[in-house]
Each structure stands twice: as C-alpha cells, then as structure tokens.
Motif scaffolding. Structure first.
Motif, PDB file in Angstrom:
ATOM      1  N   MET A   1       0.847  -1.176   0.000  1.00 48.45           N
ATOM      2  CA  MET A   1       0.000   0.000   0.000  1.00 48.45           C
ATOM      3  C   MET A   1       0.893   1.238   0.000  1.00 48.45           C
ATOM      4  SD  MET A   1      -2.656   1.376   2.917  1.00 48.45           S
ATOM      5  CE  MET A   1      -1.673   0.704   4.202  1.00 48.45           C
ATOM      6  N   THR A   2       0.635   2.124  -0.905  1.00 45.82           N
ATOM      7  CA  THR A   2       1.337   3.402  -0.942  1.00 45.82           C
ATOM      8  C   THR A   2       0.430   4.472  -0.364  1.00 45.82           C
ATOM      9  OG1 THR A   2       2.562   2.788  -2.925  1.00 45.82           O
ATOM     10  CG2 THR A   2       2.373   5.131  -2.476  1.00 45.82           C
ATOM     11  N   ILE A   3       1.005   5.339   0.424  1.00 48.89           N
ATOM     12  CA  ILE A   3       0.297   6.507   0.945  1.00 48.89           C
ATOM     13  C   ILE A   3       0.800   7.714   0.165  1.00 48.89           C
ATOM     14  CG2 ILE A   3      -0.023   7.998   2.967  1.00 48.89           C
ATOM     15  CD1 ILE A   3      -1.480   5.313   3.178  1.00 48.89           C
ATOM     16  N   LYS A   4      -0.131   8.571  -0.250  1.00 50.94           N
ATOM     17  CA  LYS A   4       0.231   9.807  -0.937  1.00 50.94           C
ATOM     18  C   LYS A   4      -0.467  10.967  -0.258  1.00 50.94           C
ATOM     19  CE  LYS A   4       0.200   7.969  -5.657  1.00 50.94           C
ATOM     20  NZ  LYS A   4      -0.425   8.159  -6.983  1.00 50.94           N
TER      21      LYS A   4
ATOM     22  N   PHE B   1      11.793  24.197  -7.680  1.00 52.81           N
ATOM     23  CA  PHE B   1      12.752  23.156  -8.032  1.00 52.81           C
ATOM     24  C   PHE B   1      14.145  23.355  -7.431  1.00 52.81           C
ATOM     25  CE2 PHE B   1       9.485  22.709 -11.307  1.00 52.81           C
ATOM     26  CZ  PHE B   1       9.159  21.381 -11.093  1.00 52.81           C
ATOM     27  N   GLU B   2      14.511  24.597  -7.127  1.00 48.30           N
ATOM     28  CA  GLU B   2      15.845  24.843  -6.573  1.00 48.30           C
ATOM     29  C   GLU B   2      15.874  24.924  -5.047  1.00 48.30           C
ATOM     30  OE1 GLU B   2      17.686  28.199  -8.514  1.00 48.30           O
ATOM     31  OE2 GLU B   2      17.212  27.408 -10.509  1.00 48.30           O
ATOM     32  N   VAL B   3      14.723  25.229  -4.441  1.00 50.30           N
ATOM     33  CA  VAL B   3      14.680  25.396  -2.981  1.00 50.30           C
ATOM     34  C   VAL B   3      13.731  24.385  -2.326  1.00 50.30           C
ATOM     35  CG1 VAL B   3      14.140  27.003  -1.096  1.00 50.30           C
ATOM     36  CG2 VAL B   3      15.254  27.855  -3.181  1.00 50.30           C
ATOM     37  N   HIS B   4      12.456  24.436  -2.703  1.00 46.79           N
ATOM     38  CA  HIS B   4      11.445  23.672  -1.970  1.00 46.79           C
ATOM     39  C   HIS B   4      11.571  22.157  -2.167  1.00 46.79           C
ATOM     40  CE1 HIS B   4       7.997  23.389   0.539  1.00 46.79           C
ATOM     41  NE2 HIS B   4       7.205  22.894  -0.409  1.00 46.79           N
ATOM     42  N   ALA B   5      11.668  21.709  -3.402  1.00 46.41           N
ATOM     43  CA  ALA B   5      11.782  20.256  -3.629  1.00 46.41           C
ATOM     44  C   ALA B   5      13.007  19.673  -2.914  1.00 46.41           C
ATOM     45  CB  ALA B   5      11.790  19.935  -5.123  1.00 46.41           C
ATOM     46  N   PRO B   6      14.194  20.303  -3.013  1.00 42.62           N
ATOM     47  CA  PRO B   6      15.333  19.766  -2.254  1.00 42.62           C
ATOM     48  C   PRO B   6      15.098  19.757  -0.741  1.00 42.62           C
ATOM     49  CG  PRO B   6      16.131  21.206  -3.978  1.00 42.62           C
ATOM     50  CD  PRO B   6      14.630  21.370  -3.937  1.00 42.62           C
ATOM     51  N   ASP B   7      14.429  20.801  -0.212  1.00 43.53           N
ATOM     52  CA  ASP B   7      14.117  20.817   1.227  1.00 43.53           C
ATOM     53  C   ASP B   7      13.209  19.652   1.593  1.00 43.53           C
ATOM     54  OD1 ASP B   7      15.641  23.090   1.698  1.00 43.53           O
ATOM     55  OD2 ASP B   7      13.911  24.446   1.856  1.00 43.53           O
ATOM     56  N   LEU B   8      12.193  19.381   0.778  1.00 45.98           N
ATOM     57  CA  LEU B   8      11.286  18.261   1.058  1.00 45.98           C
ATOM     58  C   LEU B   8      12.009  16.924   0.949  1.00 45.98           C
ATOM     59  CD1 LEU B   8       8.088  19.428  -0.856  1.00 45.98           C
ATOM     60  CD2 LEU B   8       8.451  19.434   1.621  1.00 45.98           C
ATOM     61  N   LEU B   9      12.812  16.774  -0.090  1.00 40.76           N
ATOM     62  CA  LEU B   9      13.500  15.505  -0.315  1.00 40.76           C
ATOM     63  C   LEU B   9      14.638  15.252   0.674  1.00 40.76           C
ATOM     64  CD1 LEU B   9      13.464  15.471  -4.197  1.00 40.76           C
ATOM     65  CD2 LEU B   9      12.168  13.963  -2.656  1.00 40.76           C
ATOM     66  N   ALA B  10      14.995  16.254   1.470  1.00 44.84           N
ATOM     67  CA  ALA B  10      15.966  16.034   2.551  1.00 44.84           C
ATOM     68  C   ALA B  10      15.378  15.118   3.623  1.00 44.84           C
ATOM     69  CB  ALA B  10      16.391  17.375   3.162  1.00 44.84           C
ATOM     70  N   ASN B  11      14.041  15.033   3.659  1.00 42.84           N
ATOM     71  CA  ASN B  11      13.364  14.164   4.606  1.00 42.84           C
ATOM     72  C   ASN B  11      13.461  12.724   4.096  1.00 42.84           C
ATOM     73  OD1 ASN B  11      11.292  12.665   5.963  1.00 42.84           O
ATOM     74  ND2 ASN B  11      10.310  14.589   6.523  1.00 42.84           N
ATOM     75  N   PRO B  12      14.123  11.835   4.835  1.00 45.48           N
ATOM     76  CA  PRO B  12      14.355  10.470   4.343  1.00 45.48           C
ATOM     77  C   PRO B  12      13.097   9.607   4.251  1.00 45.48           C
ATOM     78  CG  PRO B  12      15.083  10.665   6.613  1.00 45.48           C
ATOM     79  CD  PRO B  12      14.718  12.057   6.155  1.00 45.48           C
TER      80      PRO B  12
ATOM     81  N   LEU C   1      10.219  10.549   2.738  1.00 45.79           N
ATOM     82  CA  LEU C   1       9.494  10.871   1.515  1.00 45.79           C
ATOM     83  C   LEU C   1      10.165  10.133   0.358  1.00 45.79           C
ATOM     84  CD1 LEU C   1       7.433  12.537  -0.122  1.00 45.79           C
ATOM     85  CD2 LEU C   1       9.101  14.406  -0.119  1.00 45.79           C
ATOM     86  N   ASP C   2       9.417   9.287  -0.344  1.00 46.30           N
ATOM     87  CA  ASP C   2       9.994   8.490  -1.429  1.00 46.30           C
ATOM     88  C   ASP C   2      10.158   9.297  -2.714  1.00 46.30           C
ATOM     89  OD1 ASP C   2      10.144   6.253   0.196  1.00 46.30           O
ATOM     90  OD2 ASP C   2       8.193   5.492  -0.449  1.00 46.30           O
ATOM     91  N   ARG C   3       9.141  10.063  -3.077  1.00 52.18           N
ATOM     92  CA  ARG C   3       9.242  10.855  -4.294  1.00 52.18           C
ATOM     93  C   ARG C   3       8.139  11.889  -4.337  1.00 52.18           C
ATOM     94  NH1 ARG C   3       6.475   8.343  -9.373  1.00 52.18           N
ATOM     95  NH2 ARG C   3       4.990   6.925  -8.443  1.00 52.18           N
ATOM     96  N   ILE C   4       8.320  12.864  -5.233  1.00 52.12           N
ATOM     97  CA  ILE C   4       7.322  13.903  -5.478  1.00 52.12           C
ATOM     98  C   ILE C   4       7.016  13.898  -6.965  1.00 52.12           C
ATOM     99  CG2 ILE C   4       6.746  16.352  -5.273  1.00 52.12           C
ATOM    100  CD1 ILE C   4       9.129  16.599  -3.308  1.00 52.12           C
ATOM    101  N   VAL C   5       5.742  13.996  -7.299  1.00 51.76           N
ATOM    102  CA  VAL C   5       5.317  14.134  -8.690  1.00 51.76           C
ATOM    103  C   VAL C   5       4.582  15.472  -8.790  1.00 51.76           C
ATOM    104  CG1 VAL C   5       3.887  13.193 -10.552  1.00 51.76           C
ATOM    105  CG2 VAL C   5       5.072  11.636  -8.955  1.00 51.76           C
ATOM    106  N   PHE C   6       5.097  16.363  -9.637  1.00 51.42           N
ATOM    107  CA  PHE C   6       4.458  17.658  -9.866  1.00 51.42           C
ATOM    108  C   PHE C   6       3.701  17.586 -11.187  1.00 51.42           C
ATOM    109  CE2 PHE C   6       8.150  18.977  -7.264  1.00 51.42           C
ATOM    110  CZ  PHE C   6       7.475  19.579  -6.221  1.00 51.42           C
TER     111      PHE C   6
ATOM    112  N   GLU D   1       1.862  15.290  -5.959  1.00 53.07           N
ATOM    113  CA  GLU D   1       1.739  14.045  -5.206  1.00 53.07           C
ATOM    114  C   GLU D   1       3.044  13.807  -4.466  1.00 53.07           C
ATOM    115  OE1 GLU D   1       0.988  10.785  -7.863  1.00 53.07           O
ATOM    116  OE2 GLU D   1      -0.083  12.104  -9.250  1.00 53.07           O
ATOM    117  N   MET D   2       2.942  13.503  -3.195  1.00 55.98           N
ATOM    118  CA  MET D   2       4.116  13.144  -2.401  1.00 55.98           C
ATOM    119  C   MET D   2       3.896  11.709  -1.923  1.00 55.98           C
ATOM    120  SD  MET D   2       4.419  16.885  -0.581  1.00 55.98           S
ATOM    121  CE  MET D   2       5.399  16.336   0.756  1.00 55.98           C
ATOM    122  N   HIS D   3       4.842  10.816  -2.232  1.00 55.47           N
ATOM    123  CA  HIS D   3       4.682   9.380  -2.022  1.00 55.47           C
ATOM    124  C   HIS D   3       5.456   8.907  -0.792  1.00 55.47           C
ATOM    125  CE1 HIS D   3       3.239   8.420  -6.260  1.00 55.47           C
ATOM    126  NE2 HIS D   3       3.422   9.727  -6.249  1.00 55.47           N
ATOM    127  N   TYR D   4       4.807   8.029  -0.016  1.00 56.42           N
ATOM    128  CA  TYR D   4       5.387   7.436   1.196  1.00 56.42           C
ATOM    129  C   TYR D   4       5.147   5.934   1.158  1.00 56.42           C
ATOM    130  CZ  TYR D   4       4.403  12.289   2.290  1.00 56.42           C
ATOM    131  OH  TYR D   4       4.301  13.653   2.217  1.00 56.42           O
TER     132      TYR D   4
END
Length: 117
Positions: A1-4, A25-36, A38-43, A71-74
C-alpha cells in the motif's frame, strides 16, 4: 500500500510563474527531499479542464483553478507519520517555505491503488 499526500494549489498573486518554478525546483523540492521518509514527489502542471464527450467541461466550480496538483509518495502510514515527525525536528525555515508563494486549495492524505495494463 502506498500513501500519498495530494495537493492542489495556485501561485500567490504577485509571484510570477518563473519565480515560482525557480523556488519550487531549486529550494522547496530539495528541502522536502531532505526528509528520508518521503519516497518521491510528482508535480503535475494543470493544462486545462477535460472536455466531456457532450462538449461541456468537467464540473469545475466557477473560479476554482489549479496551477499544479502535486503528489508526495510514502511507503506506508508509518512512513508518512515519520515524515511529519522529521519535519517537527528539522523545520523548513519560513523564508524557504511555501507561505507567500503557494495558495493551497486542498491537501489530502490518500491510500493509492494502481491499475496497470
């Protein structure tokens, strides 16, 4: 089961699409993806409402628009909770966050089921 988490939003008036894209793409996405957790983000950039076969448009309430649906995938509910907990301990500085840039229209936690060919 994937949670989004699924988010629909517009850009805040006064912020140009170019400024927004650079920040996203230069600030926010890298800040979010620093969280281990979060598997991925789809814009998904919204192009237009879908036209129905009858020639009408899909039922979109008057004045309701979206710049993007993201979409943010967990991995699961525990990973989503760990994601939230991680940001409690490692908050994004206000000057790097979405306030003043992003006008959220909705933000949902969903359980995802994919059907493929």
């Amino acid at each position: 089961m994937t949670i989004k988490t699924i988010l629909g939003y517009e850009i805040v008036p006064g912020v140009s699409p170019e400024e927004y894209e650079q920040w996203l793409f230069e600030v926010h996405a890298p800040d979010l993806l620093a969280n281990p957790h979060l598997d991925r983000i789809v814009f998904n950039k919204v192009l237009r409402p879908v036209r129905q076969a009858s020639g009408g448009t899909a039922d979109v309430p008057e004045g309701l628009t979206f710049y993007r649906i993201a979409e943010m995938h967990y991995a699961d509910e525990a990973a989503y909770q760990a994601y939230l907990d991680w940001f409690t301990e490692h908050p994004i500085p206000a000057e790097r966050g979405p306030a003043g840039r992003t006008d959220f229209r909705f933000y949902l936690v969903t359980e995802s089921t994919e059907v493929t060919r």
